[in-house]
Design a protein around this motif. Structure first.
Motif, mmCIF file in Angstrom:
data_model
loop_
_atom_site.group_PDB
_atom_site.id
_atom_site.type_symbol
_atom_site.label_atom_id
_atom_site.label_comp_id
_atom_site.label_asym_id
_atom_site.label_seq_id
_atom_site.Cartn_x
_atom_site.Cartn_y
_atom_site.Cartn_z
ATOM 1 N N ASP A 258 -6.007 50.044 17.496
ATOM 2 C CA ASP A 258 -4.350 49.592 18.209
ATOM 3 C C ASP A 258 -4.855 50.726 19.649
ATOM 4 O O ASP A 258 -5.023 51.231 19.731
ATOM 5 C CB ASP A 258 -3.146 49.904 17.688
ATOM 6 N N ASP A 259 -5.284 49.690 20.776
ATOM 7 C CA ASP A 259 -5.804 49.843 21.996
ATOM 8 C C ASP A 259 -4.331 50.821 22.209
ATOM 9 O O ASP A 259 -5.159 51.950 23.394
ATOM 10 C CB ASP A 259 -6.051 48.896 23.302
ATOM 11 N N ALA A 260 -3.123 50.838 22.167
ATOM 12 C CA ALA A 260 -2.196 51.294 22.869
ATOM 13 C C ALA A 260 -2.151 52.833 22.025
ATOM 14 O O ALA A 260 -1.418 53.936 22.927
ATOM 15 C CB ALA A 260 -1.305 50.406 22.653
ATOM 16 N N THR A 261 -2.682 52.966 20.688
ATOM 17 C CA THR A 261 -2.202 53.806 19.991
ATOM 18 C C THR A 261 -3.571 55.456 19.131
ATOM 19 O O THR A 261 -3.897 56.069 19.366
ATOM 20 C CB THR A 261 -1.866 53.795 19.023
ATOM 21 N N TYR B 5 -2.602 66.787 24.380
ATOM 22 C CA TYR B 5 -2.105 66.878 25.785
ATOM 23 C C TYR B 5 -1.932 64.875 25.970
ATOM 24 O O TYR B 5 -3.277 64.488 25.311
ATOM 25 C CB TYR B 5 -2.963 67.227 26.852
ATOM 26 N N ALA B 6 -0.508 64.650 26.416
ATOM 27 C CA ALA B 6 -0.037 63.027 26.890
ATOM 28 C C ALA B 6 0.166 63.018 27.985
ATOM 29 O O ALA B 6 0.884 63.394 28.333
ATOM 30 C CB ALA B 6 -0.305 62.504 26.031
ATOM 31 N N GLY B 7 -0.707 62.847 29.340
ATOM 32 C CA GLY B 7 -0.104 62.757 30.055
ATOM 33 C C GLY B 7 0.066 61.928 31.195
ATOM 34 O O GLY B 7 0.466 60.630 30.255
ATOM 35 N N THR B 8 0.574 61.307 32.277
ATOM 36 C CA THR B 8 1.040 60.488 33.177
ATOM 37 C C THR B 8 2.075 60.557 32.919
ATOM 38 O O THR B 8 2.499 59.282 32.885
ATOM 39 C CB THR B 8 0.238 59.086 33.322
ATOM 40 N N GLY C 278 7.785 53.668 29.123
ATOM 41 C CA GLY C 278 8.228 52.814 28.252
ATOM 42 C C GLY C 278 6.790 52.737 26.624
ATOM 43 O O GLY C 278 6.637 52.794 26.154
ATOM 44 N N HIS C 279 5.611 52.294 28.354
ATOM 45 C CA HIS C 279 4.582 52.891 27.810
ATOM 46 C C HIS C 279 4.039 53.764 27.417
ATOM 47 O O HIS C 279 3.199 53.934 26.636
ATOM 48 C CB HIS C 279 3.643 52.082 28.838
ATOM 49 N N LEU C 280 3.772 55.018 27.754
ATOM 50 C CA LEU C 280 4.044 56.257 27.259
ATOM 51 C C LEU C 280 4.321 56.204 25.968
ATOM 52 O O LEU C 280 3.569 56.950 24.889
ATOM 53 C CB LEU C 280 4.290 57.448 28.053
ATOM 54 N N VAL C 281 5.559 56.124 25.861
ATOM 55 C CA VAL C 281 6.235 56.135 24.628
ATOM 56 C C VAL C 281 5.538 55.772 23.199
ATOM 57 O O VAL C 281 5.296 55.912 22.257
ATOM 58 C CB VAL C 281 7.887 56.158 24.168
ATOM 59 N N ARG C 282 5.007 54.116 23.462
ATOM 60 C CA ARG C 282 4.520 53.523 22.973
ATOM 61 C C ARG C 282 2.988 53.988 22.537
ATOM 62 O O ARG C 282 2.497 54.257 21.254
ATOM 63 C CB ARG C 282 4.105 52.459 23.304
ATOM 64 N N ASN C 283 2.372 54.897 23.063
ATOM 65 C CA ASN C 283 1.458 55.833 23.083
ATOM 66 C C ASN C 283 1.423 56.515 21.976
ATOM 67 O O ASN C 283 0.557 57.292 21.063
ATOM 68 C CB ASN C 283 0.391 56.092 24.420
ATOM 69 N N VAL C 284 2.503 57.159 22.014
ATOM 70 C CA VAL C 284 1.725 58.559 20.865
ATOM 71 C C VAL C 284 3.378 58.277 20.064
ATOM 72 O O VAL C 284 3.277 59.283 18.965
ATOM 73 C CB VAL C 284 3.300 60.151 22.182
ATOM 74 N N ASN D 111 13.300 52.655 21.650
ATOM 75 C CA ASN D 111 11.552 52.123 21.487
ATOM 76 C C ASN D 111 11.209 53.402 21.168
ATOM 77 O O ASN D 111 9.757 53.374 20.844
ATOM 78 C CB ASN D 111 11.054 52.135 23.491
ATOM 79 N N TRP D 112 11.279 54.515 20.422
ATOM 80 C CA TRP D 112 10.392 55.555 19.504
ATOM 81 C C TRP D 112 11.653 54.888 18.052
ATOM 82 O O TRP D 112 12.133 55.565 17.093
ATOM 83 C CB TRP D 112 11.859 57.007 19.406
#
Length: 470
Positions: free
Chosen positions: A297-300, A324-327, A339-345, A123-124
């Motif tokens: 894009d809302d996710a990124t 910083y990218a949290g949670t 999965g959600h966090l990897v997509r964000n960054v 997913n990266w």
């Protein structure tokens, strides 16, 4: 100038005598006197202790503890052990890691990426394309299993807070390349990380060296524009009057630099009014470039804007930028959470590395990706099997790009379940020594006299991890 090594050794040899107290006071006075001229130009650029591999640093902090097992350190053994239960006990074990446990396999598939064959979860998707620019390190260990103390240690070297952040030490040692912007800028989340602003505080260093946070929503800096009816000429006259009063106060109260630091901040804020609006205005960037960062894009979008802004700040000579990218604290449902966090960054970070490289800035910019610790190969039984992982200070993955790092290599290793680092193992203080070394600074020479002794980022010394340096 610092006192000579001979005098310092003589002092330490005195022990706890009255002479020790007297000489400690003398050293403190000399150290403060040496710092005094810096009050009016503390952030002026200065040479390091030896030639630097990098001029600037972008530090990507994934707060919460990303799982190395589910990102960059695959563990096939966990597929065999999946859901096998066991009991862990011991006086030195935390409540979190004790009691009935079960092993958890990774829900993610892995792939070999680039010519280097770097391990990455599939997913990266975007970072995989720049794998050969990255040096992965699997040998770092920290000392705390709790978020605030681990954050403090990763950011300041001291688990208990109160010490200067890495960015503060770097700007103290090297100054800033742009006198119209802070030398150390932080791009936090809307909610500050555990431990709060002390993660980028100046500690016992002069206030000039603290990190300047830009707000995550709305205007990045409040009151950036003067109130209606107030001209720059009016502001300039006010600052000149304050400077005159400050000089009079300083003459009556020598050795107190707090007011001088505040005046420096006022002057910097005045200059920032001209530079900051242009820098934070991303609309001037090419639409294709913004899309590559995931902006729109809302996710990124949120992290994409931070990454693009970081590149612009590096271009303007800001010495140290922390994002910083949290949670990332995925105790449960790790497939959904990570999965959600990897997509964000993923897309923003890959675009940052590619953009820096295209602009010719990657070779002189050190990029660091890490959390405060890794995660465990097992989890507690919590009334249901919701696959997640607990905190793990003994194993983690940190990666580096640019700035003289050993790109295209994976350094160190963890054991077959990812529970503990077993090759090229180093404490976090050695990581800090290495980061300073890449920026041209010697941890043993980058000191500040406070509380009766010379203090440093590593706390009491360390060694550079030579395998990470090209």
């Amino acid at each position: 100038m610092k006192p000579s090594n001979t005098r310092r050794q003589f002092l330490y040899g005195l022990g706890a005598s009255l002479g020790s107290v007297a000489f400690t006071s003398l050293l403190a006075s000399e150290s403060k006197a040496a710092e005094a001229p810096r009050a009016t130009g503390a952030l002026a650029p200065k040479p390091g202790h030896f030639p630097a591999k990098a001029k600037n640093c972008i530090f990507l902090m994934m707060e919460g503890g990303p799982s190395h097992i589910d990102t960059f350190d695959p563990k096939p053994k966990l597929a065999e052990l999946h859901l096998q239960e066991f009991v862990r006990e011991g006086k030195m074990k935390s409540a979190m890691e004790s009691g009935k446990r079960y092993y958890v396999r990774s829900p993610f598939q892995f792939q070999k990426c680039g010519q280097s064959g770097a391990d990455m979860a599939t997913n990266w998707e975007h970072l995989a394309k720049v794998a050969d620019d990255i040096c992965f390190y699997r040998g770092c260990q920290v000392d705390s299993v709790n978020h605030p103390t681990a954050m403090y240690q990763m950011n300041t070297g001291n688990r208990f807070g109160g010490d200067p952040a890495i960015g503060s030490w770097v700007t103290y040692g090297l100054g800033s390349l742009n006198q119209d912007l802070p030398g150390f800028i932080v791009l936090p989340e809307l909610s500050y990380p555990q431990g709060g602003a002390a993660n980028w505080g100046n500690g016992f260093l002069p206030a000039d060296f603290q990190g300047t946070p830009l707000r995550a929503k709305g205007s990045p800096i409040l009151d950036l524009q003067p109130p209606a009816g107030i001209t720059r000429e009016h502001q300039r006259a006010n600052l000149d009057l304050l400077a005159q009063l400050d000089r009079e106060h300083a003459a009556q109260h020598p050795g107190q630099d707090e007011l001088a630091a505040r005046m420096n901040n006022y002057e910097l804020a005045f200059r920032m009014q001209m530079q900051v609006p242009e820098i934070i205005d991303l609309e001037s960037e090419d639409p294709k470039l913004k899309e590559s960062y995931g902006i729109g894009d809302d996710a990124t979008d949120a992290f994409g804007r931070k990454c693009l802004l970081a590149r612009r700040l590096v271009e303007k000579g800001v010495r140290f930028i922390q994002l910083y990218a949290g949670t990332w604290d995925s105790h449960d449902y790790i497939e959904r959470a990570h999965g959600h966090l990897v997509r964000n960054v993923d897309k923003p970070i890959a675009a940052l590395l590619a953009d820096l490289k295209q602009c010719g800035l990657l070779d002189e910019t050190l990029v660091v990706w890490c959390g405060e610790f890794g995660r465990s190969p097992d989890n507690g039984v919590r009334g249901g099997t919701a696959y997640g992982r607990d905190h793990n200070p003994k194993a983690m993955t940190i990666w580096f790009a640019g700035g003289g790092v050993n790109a295209g290599h994976t350094i160190g290793a963890t054991d077959e379940t990812g529970a503990e680092a077993v090759e090229c193992v180093h404490p976090v203080r050695d990581l800090h020594v290495t980061l300073l070394r890449l920026l041209g600074l010697d941890d043993n020479k980058l000191t500040y006299f406070y509380g009766g002794r010379f203090k440093q980022l590593s706390q009491f010394g360390g060694q550079a991890i030579k395998e990470l340096i090209a």
